[in-house]
Scaffold this motif. Sequence first.
Motif, PDB file in Angstrom:
ATOM      1  N   GLY A 135       0.831  -1.272   0.012  1.00  0.00           N
ATOM      2  CA  GLY A 135      -0.042   0.076  -0.060  1.00  0.00           C
ATOM      3  C   GLY A 135       1.011   1.344  -0.113  1.00  0.00           C
ATOM      4  O   GLY A 135       0.511   2.335  -0.623  1.00  0.00           O
ATOM      5  N   PHE A 138       1.988   2.956  -3.235  1.00  0.00           N
ATOM      6  CA  PHE A 138       1.014   3.734  -4.124  1.00  0.00           C
ATOM      7  C   PHE A 138       0.177   4.814  -3.500  1.00  0.00           C
ATOM      8  O   PHE A 138       0.500   4.960  -2.266  1.00  0.00           O
ATOM      9  N   SER A 139      -0.429   5.690  -4.284  1.00  0.00           N
ATOM     10  CA  SER A 139      -1.408   6.745  -3.586  1.00  0.00           C
ATOM     11  C   SER A 139      -2.541   6.868  -4.261  1.00  0.00           C
ATOM     12  O   SER A 139      -2.648   6.583  -5.445  1.00  0.00           O
ATOM     13  N   ASP A 140      -3.874   7.277  -3.607  1.00  0.00           N
ATOM     14  CA  ASP A 140      -5.037   7.678  -4.322  1.00  0.00           C
ATOM     15  C   ASP A 140      -4.810   9.192  -4.618  1.00  0.00           C
ATOM     16  O   ASP A 140      -4.387   9.694  -3.753  1.00  0.00           O
ATOM     17  N   ARG A 159      -6.852   5.606  -8.805  1.00  0.00           N
ATOM     18  CA  ARG A 159      -6.577   4.507  -7.954  1.00  0.00           C
ATOM     19  C   ARG A 159      -4.931   3.921  -8.154  1.00  0.00           C
ATOM     20  O   ARG A 159      -4.552   3.981  -9.377  1.00  0.00           O
ATOM     21  N   ASP A 160      -4.269   3.837  -7.154  1.00  0.00           N
ATOM     22  CA  ASP A 160      -2.852   3.296  -7.217  1.00  0.00           C
ATOM     23  C   ASP A 160      -2.126   4.110  -8.213  1.00  0.00           C
ATOM     24  O   ASP A 160      -1.306   3.718  -9.022  1.00  0.00           O
ATOM     25  N   TYR A 189      -1.191   4.910 -13.260  1.00  0.00           N
ATOM     26  CA  TYR A 189      -2.108   4.572 -12.098  1.00  0.00           C
ATOM     27  C   TYR A 189      -3.021   3.345 -12.823  1.00  0.00           C
ATOM     28  O   TYR A 189      -2.626   2.824 -13.804  1.00  0.00           O
ATOM     29  N   LEU A 190      -3.720   2.691 -11.931  1.00  0.00           N
ATOM     30  CA  LEU A 190      -4.644   1.657 -12.269  1.00  0.00           C
ATOM     31  C   LEU A 190      -5.600   1.947 -13.049  1.00  0.00           C
ATOM     32  O   LEU A 190      -5.950   1.640 -14.115  1.00  0.00           O
TER      33      LEU A 190
END
Length: 207
Positions: A135, A138-140, A159-160, A189-190
């Motif tokens: 976790g 990553f960051s939102d 997300r991610d 990002y995702l």
Amino acid sequence: MTTTNSLSRQPTSVDYASPTQFKFSIIKLPKVEYFCTAVNIPGVTLGSPNQPTPLKVIPQPGDTLTYENLSMTFMVDENLENYQEIHGWLVGLGFPRDNSEFRNLLSSGSDRFPVANQSVSTEPGKTKYGTTNQGPVFSDATLNILTSKNNPVTEIRFRDVFPISLSGLQYNQQAADVDYLTATVDFRYLIYDFASSGASTTTVTTS
């Protein structure tokens, strides 16, 4: 015969989108978001394979989306604190000196992503005892779109998010005027989704 309801096809707002009415927030970079001056909503591309025929090939909709990078520009503070936030994130991901830099990145997010098993190996690629919660890597992020009256109306939720590049800084003693330094960071990002401001779920609009 196809029929349409003209009332349901009317726009809910006739005001145009302003490029200055936004607010960008990213959980892992609090000092960067404060100085953010520009950010984009990345474009999306859907592959389109061709179906061969004896005559003209027939284009078909694909099934894989490709998202462009999320790009953000920010003013650099005089202590370079916001610049160092992103640089430190990149160093943690790339660990150019030793693996402890990656471990430091994981531990830096322990307040947001507590690691349940501290005995688990945190060295990249080592999975003998299982893998650590990734976790903190990553960051939102959220891009809030504001109305002409500065009221939040729409959110684009990423997300991610993680950085892949950070532009350099150019100092110049011969500059005629003070042109404060800015830097640009690109993120991968995702996926990203749209949501009404403050909504608990995202929405997908189809016609």
